[in-house]
Design a protein around this motif. Structure first.
Motif, mmCIF file in Angstrom:
data_model
loop_
_atom_site.group_PDB
_atom_site.id
_atom_site.type_symbol
_atom_site.label_atom_id
_atom_site.label_comp_id
_atom_site.label_asym_id
_atom_site.label_seq_id
_atom_site.Cartn_x
_atom_site.Cartn_y
_atom_site.Cartn_z
ATOM 1 N N TYR A 114 20.753 -1.140 -37.308
ATOM 2 C CA TYR A 114 21.014 -2.584 -37.383
ATOM 3 C C TYR A 114 21.776 -2.946 -38.667
ATOM 4 O O TYR A 114 22.722 -3.740 -38.637
ATOM 5 C CB TYR A 114 19.690 -3.350 -37.314
ATOM 6 N N GLN A 115 21.374 -2.350 -39.770
ATOM 7 C CA GLN A 115 22.060 -2.601 -41.043
ATOM 8 C C GLN A 115 23.519 -2.133 -40.988
ATOM 9 O O GLN A 115 24.423 -2.819 -41.478
ATOM 10 C CB GLN A 115 21.323 -1.885 -42.173
ATOM 11 N N ASN A 116 23.747 -0.972 -40.383
ATOM 12 C CA ASN A 116 25.103 -0.441 -40.278
ATOM 13 C C ASN A 116 25.979 -1.267 -39.348
ATOM 14 O O ASN A 116 27.181 -1.421 -39.587
ATOM 15 C CB ASN A 116 25.061 1.013 -39.808
ATOM 16 N N ILE A 118 25.726 -4.512 -38.940
ATOM 17 C CA ILE A 118 26.098 -5.694 -39.735
ATOM 18 C C ILE A 118 27.275 -5.366 -40.652
ATOM 19 O O ILE A 118 28.233 -6.139 -40.769
ATOM 20 C CB ILE A 118 24.885 -6.202 -40.547
ATOM 21 N N SER A 119 27.215 -4.194 -41.283
ATOM 22 C CA SER A 119 28.303 -3.778 -42.177
ATOM 23 C C SER A 119 29.623 -3.619 -41.421
ATOM 24 O O SER A 119 30.681 -4.060 -41.902
ATOM 25 C CB SER A 119 27.948 -2.452 -42.857
ATOM 26 N N VAL A 120 29.569 -3.017 -40.235
ATOM 27 C CA VAL A 120 30.777 -2.819 -39.421
ATOM 28 C C VAL A 120 31.394 -4.172 -39.045
ATOM 29 O O VAL A 120 32.614 -4.359 -39.148
ATOM 30 C CB VAL A 120 30.449 -1.996 -38.153
ATOM 31 N N ILE A 121 30.553 -5.112 -38.616
ATOM 32 C CA ILE A 121 31.048 -6.433 -38.185
ATOM 33 C C ILE A 121 31.705 -7.172 -39.352
ATOM 34 O O ILE A 121 32.821 -7.699 -39.234
ATOM 35 C CB ILE A 121 29.893 -7.270 -37.585
ATOM 36 N N ILE A 122 31.038 -7.183 -40.505
ATOM 37 C CA ILE A 122 31.556 -7.933 -41.661
ATOM 38 C C ILE A 122 32.857 -7.315 -42.179
ATOM 39 O O ILE A 122 33.840 -8.034 -42.426
ATOM 40 C CB ILE A 122 30.502 -7.999 -42.784
ATOM 41 N N VAL A 271 26.886 4.615 -35.738
ATOM 42 C CA VAL A 271 26.321 3.833 -34.621
ATOM 43 C C VAL A 271 25.997 4.719 -33.413
ATOM 44 O O VAL A 271 24.841 4.723 -32.947
ATOM 45 C CB VAL A 271 27.258 2.666 -34.242
ATOM 46 N N PRO A 272 26.949 5.502 -32.858
ATOM 47 C CA PRO A 272 26.590 6.352 -31.709
ATOM 48 C C PRO A 272 25.550 7.415 -32.062
ATOM 49 O O PRO A 272 24.651 7.707 -31.256
ATOM 50 C CB PRO A 272 27.926 7.008 -31.315
ATOM 51 N N LEU A 273 25.632 7.969 -33.271
ATOM 52 C CA LEU A 273 24.659 8.969 -33.699
ATOM 53 C C LEU A 273 23.266 8.343 -33.845
ATOM 54 O O LEU A 273 22.248 8.949 -33.463
ATOM 55 C CB LEU A 273 25.098 9.596 -35.025
ATOM 56 N N GLY A 274 23.230 7.117 -34.368
ATOM 57 C CA GLY A 274 21.960 6.406 -34.517
ATOM 58 C C GLY A 274 21.314 6.095 -33.170
ATOM 59 O O GLY A 274 20.090 6.205 -33.026
ATOM 60 N N LEU A 304 19.000 -9.813 -43.784
ATOM 61 C CA LEU A 304 19.250 -9.843 -45.231
ATOM 62 C C LEU A 304 19.436 -8.427 -45.772
ATOM 63 O O LEU A 304 20.309 -8.182 -46.614
ATOM 64 C CB LEU A 304 18.085 -10.538 -45.945
ATOM 65 N N SER A 305 18.628 -7.491 -45.274
ATOM 66 C CA SER A 305 18.759 -6.100 -45.731
ATOM 67 C C SER A 305 20.122 -5.523 -45.354
ATOM 68 O O SER A 305 20.695 -4.727 -46.111
ATOM 69 C CB SER A 305 17.641 -5.240 -45.130
ATOM 70 N N GLY A 306 20.649 -5.934 -44.195
ATOM 71 C CA GLY A 306 21.986 -5.493 -43.789
ATOM 72 C C GLY A 306 23.070 -6.023 -44.708
ATOM 73 O O GLY A 306 23.986 -5.295 -45.101
ATOM 74 N N PHE A 307 22.962 -7.302 -45.079
ATOM 75 C CA PHE A 307 23.924 -7.900 -46.010
ATOM 76 C C PHE A 307 23.821 -7.254 -47.393
ATOM 77 O O PHE A 307 24.834 -7.040 -48.063
ATOM 78 C CB PHE A 307 23.684 -9.409 -46.120
#
Length: 378
Positions: A114-116, A118-122, A271-274, A304-307
């Motif tokens: 989920y955190q990753n 968020i990073s990809v989208i931003i 993402v696919p590996l996760g 928040l942890s993703g950001f």
């Protein structure tokens, strides 16, 4: 009569003198005008010189003011970037600890995924808007980067697993073991030799990690096992990255690979590996029945942890750009001290004098190691 004649003669004499002076004035007026003009020009030029001098002083004062303002801005930028980096890195670990331990969330891989995402989208949005520049993900680049990404995902997952069972202070001390493994790897893989001060600092780190583990009142064997694996994976990531970076730059279109491209590349490939690992570790069943996913506050915390995870990448690059690798490494080591104290106080970790001394000893060993590396570079 004599008086009047004298007066008359003196008047004539005065008239003649006046006429003579008039003639002299007429003959010498161009000279006088030239003298007057020169004197007035010299006065004006003197005034202009004074104005120029005053203008020069004003320009110098302006330059000094501009230079002082520039230095003040640079210092402000360095201070702000340093604070931003410290706050984001500390907050990320504390928020992850909150999610995994306080909320008792037993799906560390899902949290990482989920955190990753968020990073990809931003990063993708910022790249699309032209705010940052990223390299396009080509198959050649993906194939070169895939081994690094596998280690990266393993590093994140083992970090989640260890943080669930071990308190924050002991995690920071045990992470020092990564420096020991990295130094040994550099020596054998890259024939890099370290000074005696560096090895002394590494030895102190090992002693502090062992003494900290022995005196840890909340010792958990599973957590320690995951942390040891994390140390090996983190060191492997650092060493592999050095080997792969040059090859990766050659297969990019621009011939370069900046921090934003690395963030996008690592998080996209994870993402696919996760998703595969979620099924392997059977987190799908847990996610389907946990009540935490129905709590809006829980979603707010993990978002928040993703950001914060992305903020670490941005602030570390900003801080590194404003200062340098030396200051960056030293601040990173010093940053572990308030993080450890905050971890003990916020999560009410049971501790003893011996354990606290071991933790403090390990943190000082980290600072000593950073200084030894600085001196070795210089």
């Amino acid at each position: 009569m004599e008086d009047t004649s004298k007066v008359g003669r003196s008047g004539e004499r005065g008239l003649k003198l006046h006429e003579l002076n008039g003639l002299v004035d007429q003959t010498t007026s161009p000279l006088r005008k030239d003298v007057v003009n020169r004197s007035s020009f010299s006065m004006k030029s003197h005034e202009n010189d004074e104005i120029d001098l005053e203008g020069g002083k004003l320009e110098k004062d302006r330059d000094k003011m501009a230079r002082s303002n520039r230095v003040f801005k640079i210092q402000n930028q360095a201070l702000l970037s340093g604070l931003a980096y410290c706050i984001s890195s500390c907050s990320m670990i504390l928020v992850n600890k909150l999610v995994l331990s306080s909320y008792d969330f037993n799906a560390g891989i899902s949290l990482m995924l989920y955190q990753n995402l968020i990073s990809v989208i931003i990063v993708s949005v910022l790249s699309f808007l032209g705010i940052i520049s990223t390299e396009p993900l080509t198959w050649r680049l993906i194939k070169v980067w895939l081994p690094v990404n596998v280690i990266f995902v393993g590093m994140l997952i083992t970090s989640m697993f260890s943080l669930k069972y071990i308190n924050v202070a002991m995690v920071t001390v045990l992470k020092n073991v990564t420096n020991v493994i990295t130094a040994l790897g550099e020596m054998y893989l890259f024939s890099k030799h370290h000074e005696s001060r560096v090895w002394a600092a590494l030895f102190l780190m090992i002693i502090s990690a062992i003494s900290g583990g022995i005196t840890d009142l909340s010792f958990h064997a599973v957590g320690y096992a995951w942390q040891i694996v994390n140390c090996f994976l983190t060191a492997s990531y650092s060493l592999t990255l050095r080997r792969v970076m040059d090859t990766a730059k050659q297969v990019t279109r621009s011939g370069n690979l900046n921090e934003f491209s690395m963030v996008l590349l690592n998080n996209t490939l994870s993402v696919p590996l996760g998703i595969i690992l979620i099924f392997v570790f059977n987190e799908v069943e847990y996610l389907s029945r946990t009540p935490l996913l129905r709590l809006p506050l829980f979603w707010l915390v993990i978002t928040l942890s993703g950001f914060l995870g992305l903020a670490i990448s941005f602030t570390s690059m900003w801080f590194l750009h404003q200062t340098g690798a030396t200051t960056y490494s030293l601040v990173g080591s010093l940053n572990k001290i308030p993080l450890s104290i905050a971890g003990i106080l916020l999560f009410k970790v049971p501790t003893s004098l011996e354990n606290s001394a071991s933790i403090f000893f390990g943190l000082l060993a980290g600072v000593f190691f950073a200084r030894a590396k600085m001196q070795q570079r210089s």
